[in-house]
Design a protein around this motif. Structure first.
Motif, PDB file in Angstrom:
ATOM      1  N   ILE A   1       0.001  -0.439  -5.015  1.00  0.00           N
ATOM      2  CA  ILE A   1      -0.513   0.079  -3.830  1.00  0.00           C
ATOM      3  C   ILE A   1       0.053  -0.352  -2.389  1.00  0.00           C
ATOM      4  N   ALA A   2      -0.021   0.707  -1.708  1.00  0.00           N
ATOM      5  CA  ALA A   2       0.357   0.312  -0.316  1.00  0.00           C
ATOM      6  C   ALA A   2      -0.515   1.063   0.530  1.00  0.00           C
ATOM      7  N   GLY A   3      -1.590   0.422   1.136  1.00  0.00           N
ATOM      8  CA  GLY A   3      -2.781   1.202   1.975  1.00  0.00           C
ATOM      9  C   GLY A   3      -2.631   0.741   3.186  1.00  0.00           C
ATOM     10  N   VAL A   4      -2.183  -0.626   3.417  1.00  0.00           N
ATOM     11  CA  VAL A   4      -2.356  -0.965   5.023  1.00  0.00           C
ATOM     12  C   VAL A   4      -0.791  -1.189   5.225  1.00  0.00           C
ATOM     13  N   PHE A   5      -0.386  -0.613   6.610  1.00  0.00           N
ATOM     14  CA  PHE A   5       1.006  -0.741   7.371  1.00  0.00           C
ATOM     15  C   PHE A   5       1.192  -1.877   7.951  1.00  0.00           C
ATOM     16  N   ARG A   6       2.158  -2.708   7.559  1.00  0.00           N
ATOM     17  CA  ARG A   6       2.564  -3.998   8.084  1.00  0.00           C
ATOM     18  C   ARG A   6       3.566  -4.056   8.880  1.00  0.00           C
ATOM     19  N   GLY A   7       4.225  -2.924   8.870  1.00  0.00           N
ATOM     20  CA  GLY A   7       5.710  -3.037  10.067  1.00  0.00           C
ATOM     21  C   GLY A   7       6.712  -3.095   9.032  1.00  0.00           C
ATOM     22  N   GLU A   8       6.632  -2.709   7.844  1.00  0.00           N
ATOM     23  CA  GLU A   8       7.818  -2.650   6.881  1.00  0.00           C
ATOM     24  C   GLU A   8       7.708  -1.717   5.588  1.00  0.00           C
ATOM     25  N   LEU A   9       8.656  -1.345   5.162  1.00  0.00           N
ATOM     26  CA  LEU A   9       8.383  -0.579   3.834  1.00  0.00           C
ATOM     27  C   LEU A   9       8.417  -1.324   2.568  1.00  0.00           C
ATOM     28  N   PRO A  10       7.466  -1.547   1.953  1.00  0.00           N
ATOM     29  CA  PRO A  10       7.359  -2.100   0.641  1.00  0.00           C
ATOM     30  C   PRO A  10       8.134  -1.421  -0.501  1.00  0.00           C
TER      31      PRO A  10
END
Length: 243
Positions: A115-124
């Motif tokens: 899951i990628a819900g929150v953007f943290r400045g990078e591409l998981p």
């Protein structure tokens, strides 16, 4: 050279879906019974077609604070997929609460639910493998432009195309191997007029993304527009047209 020849070839089988909008109501009437039937059909399709992974390109829920029965329904859906040992790759959409969707993601990852819900400045990135070698799946959660732009301290992007272009450029993507991207938003070019629903619209063009920015990817699984449509290159909105 052998790896380059395998670009775009997928031995793994994926199901690309988006915009479930679980918990949606219309004039007080709930769609939950129909949505439960839809998720049951998806699980059946996963079994019948021997699907390896499900790509969920955003708007899981219809509201940032979804009703409890919608959360329970989605929990049961993920549990069934986990029991089938199907990998799930999931990003937030503009209707979702990023933080709520992100909750428990590290625990869920143990059951191959990413899951990628929150953007943290990078591409998981999640890497899986098949007979053709590694496949890198990049997850871009939905984020508003001004929030995403705050991560760029030096060269501030002017629109989403430039922002994503910079983000992809600074990501160490191996072009000799296969790469897949999940994205939720407007992807259009000068020759393409998207089919928009009445619940997904925008003012101006800042949110528009040129499909050319996704050039490093072999497939881009899009969500946001409620209709199956190719966008150019290997970008595609989820769905299948009725015959």
């Amino acid at each position: 050279m052998q790896k380059r020849a395998q670009k775009g070839v997928f031995a793994l089988k994926f199901l690309h879906i988006s915009d479930l909008h679980l918990g949606r109501k219309f004039y007080g009437l709930t769609f939950l019974p129909q949505q439960e039937k839809m998720l049951t059909q998806i699980v059946q399709l996963v079994q019948e077609e021997h699907i390896s992974g499900v790509l969920l390109a955003g708007d899981i829920y219809d509201k940032p604070i979804p009703p409890a029965d919608a959360v329970t329904l989605f929990d049961a859906f993920l549990t069934e997929l986990a029991q089938l040992q199907v990998q799930v790759f999931l990003i937030s959409g503009n209707h979702d609460s990023p933080e709520r969707l992100q909750f428990g993601s590290r625990l869920l990852e143990e059951n191959r639910i990413h899951i990628a819900g929150v953007f943290r400045g990078e591409l998981p990135c999640v890497t899986v493998s098949d007979a053709c070698g590694p496949l890198h799946i990049y997850l871009m959660p939905f984020v508003k432009f001004h929030e995403a732009a705050s991560f760029f301290k030096e060269q501030k992007p002017e629109d989403f195309s430039e922002l994503l272009g910079q983000l992809i450029q600074q990501t160490p993507i191996c072009l000799a191997e296969r790469n897949l991207q999940l994205y939720h938003g407007f992807v259009t070019d000068a020759t393409f007029a998207p089919e928009c629903s009445d619940s997904e619209w925008q003012l101006g063009g800042m949110q528009n993304v040129d499909p050319a920015v996704f050039a490093p990817f072999d497939y881009v699984a899009l969500g946001h527009l409620h209709g199956p449509q190719p966008v150019g290159g290997r970008c595609r909105y989820a769905g299948r047209r009725s015959r």
